[in-house]
Design a protein around this motif. Structure first.
Motif, PDB file in Angstrom:
ATOM      1  N   ASN A 127      38.971 140.295  59.761  1.00  0.00           N
ATOM      2  CA  ASN A 127      39.460 139.384  58.719  1.00  0.00           C
ATOM      3  C   ASN A 127      39.057 137.961  59.061  1.00  0.00           C
ATOM      4  O   ASN A 127      39.160 137.531  60.216  1.00  0.00           O
ATOM      5  N   ALA A 128      38.569 137.225  58.078  1.00  0.00           N
ATOM      6  CA  ALA A 128      38.221 135.821  58.286  1.00  0.00           C
ATOM      7  C   ALA A 128      39.486 135.008  58.532  1.00  0.00           C
ATOM      8  O   ALA A 128      40.506 135.187  57.865  1.00  0.00           O
ATOM      9  N   ILE A 129      39.412 134.108  59.509  1.00  0.00           N
ATOM     10  CA  ILE A 129      40.518 133.205  59.816  1.00  0.00           C
ATOM     11  C   ILE A 129      39.966 131.789  59.952  1.00  0.00           C
ATOM     12  O   ILE A 129      38.769 131.591  60.173  1.00  0.00           O
ATOM     13  N   ALA A 130      40.846 130.803  59.802  1.00  0.00           N
ATOM     14  CA  ALA A 130      40.425 129.402  59.895  1.00  0.00           C
ATOM     15  C   ALA A 130      41.572 128.569  60.449  1.00  0.00           C
ATOM     16  O   ALA A 130      42.738 128.977  60.384  1.00  0.00           O
ATOM     17  N   PRO A 131      41.264 127.382  60.987  1.00  0.00           N
ATOM     18  CA  PRO A 131      42.313 126.547  61.588  1.00  0.00           C
ATOM     19  C   PRO A 131      43.333 126.063  60.562  1.00  0.00           C
ATOM     20  O   PRO A 131      43.015 125.836  59.394  1.00  0.00           O
ATOM     21  N   ILE A 132      44.575 125.907  61.019  1.00  0.00           N
ATOM     22  CA  ILE A 132      45.604 125.223  60.246  1.00  0.00           C
ATOM     23  C   ILE A 132      45.300 123.727  60.299  1.00  0.00           C
ATOM     24  O   ILE A 132      45.055 123.171  61.372  1.00  0.00           O
ATOM     25  N   GLU A 133      45.342 123.064  59.157  1.00  0.00           N
ATOM     26  CA  GLU A 133      44.944 121.652  59.120  1.00  0.00           C
ATOM     27  C   GLU A 133      46.123 120.693  59.107  1.00  0.00           C
ATOM     28  O   GLU A 133      45.980 119.537  59.515  1.00  0.00           O
TER      29      GLU A 133
END
Length: 257
Positions: A127-133
């Protein structure tokens, strides 16, 4: 490695609970579903790119632009089940599910997910994940979040992590993006797994995998661009397309296809 064939399937339907008809919302004169299809097409590493829908109007729209569509049952509750129906008849080893509202997905990020599959094709789910901004994202229920292990495995997903006392890096929480990878066999097996209590209560596909104790590997994307779940996010996307230089570059390519 030469035997690995990764297909892209884009599930879309008109009956979104929060924004009816959103696949056909136009941006720069092109409906959202076609934006997503063209971005996936720009990745160039997929064996095929297919839109999966139960709505004739989406089929007609995509086919008018030259895209491939497979019609599915209108009884699917979760997008992964719709994707699985299409995958049953595909000649591929793996599938990447790009949700039809991920209008800002970057082709090079999709290439990163394909690379993760090529490195470890024996893995069942990605699953694609990304940083919390920012802290606001921790409580925004339209953004699914997850907790990841030291090895990048996704341990839990939820919509609200306000109860966590996190530092400025928000470790170990990430945003979950609407882009999932599966081996073909695991995707078909997913549709046969019983729905789980957390999956139902949170309306998060990934919890079915986790609750059945199957490893789910996170694939880092550079940035967690907004999808579209409601009219507020629609405006965020329109602003991003105008102000983000990377998005402007991709948009130029989209409009030239």
């Amino acid at each position: 490695m030469n035997d690995i064939k990764v297909a892209a399937i884009i599930p879309a339907r008109m009956a979104s609970s929060r924004l009816l008809g959103k696949p056909l919302i136009e941006f720069e004169g092109i409906p959202m579903i076609e934006h997503v299809r063209r971005r996936v097409f720009l990745c160039e590493s997929f064996s095929e790119v297919i839109v999966a829908t139960c709505d004739a109007i989406i089929q007609e729209t995509v086919e008018a632009f030259g895209g491939r569509v497979v019609m599915t049952s209108n009884e699917h509750i979760m997008a992964s089940d719709r994707v699985a129906e299409v995958a049953m008849n595909l000649d591929c080893t793996h599938v990447i599910n790009v949700q039809g509202d991920e209008i800002l997905v970057m082709p090079d990020d999709l290439s990163s997910m394909i690379s993760s599959i090529l490195v470890a094709p024996e893995v069942q789910y990605w699953n694609a994940i990304a940083p919390i901004e920012n802290r606001e994202e921790l409580v925004e229920t339209s953004i699914v979040k997850c907790i990841i292990s030291n090895t990048g495995r996704i341990l839990y997903c939820a919509r609200n992590f306000a109860h966590l006392n996190l530092n400025k890096t928000f470790e170990p929480v990430r945003k979950i993006l609407g882009i999932l990878g599966y081996s073909r066999e695991s995707l078909l097996a997913f549709s046969q797994l019983s729905r789980t209590l957390l999956e139902i209560s949170q309306s998060i596909d990934q919890l079915r995998i986790i609750e059945h104790e199957i490893p789910l590997l996170g694939v880092p994307f550079k940035k967690g661009y907004s999808g579209i779940n409601d009219s507020r996010e629609e405006q965020i996307v329109r602003q991003t397309l105008q102000e983000d230089s990377a998005q402007r570059s991709i948009l130029g390519k989209i409009l030239s296809l």
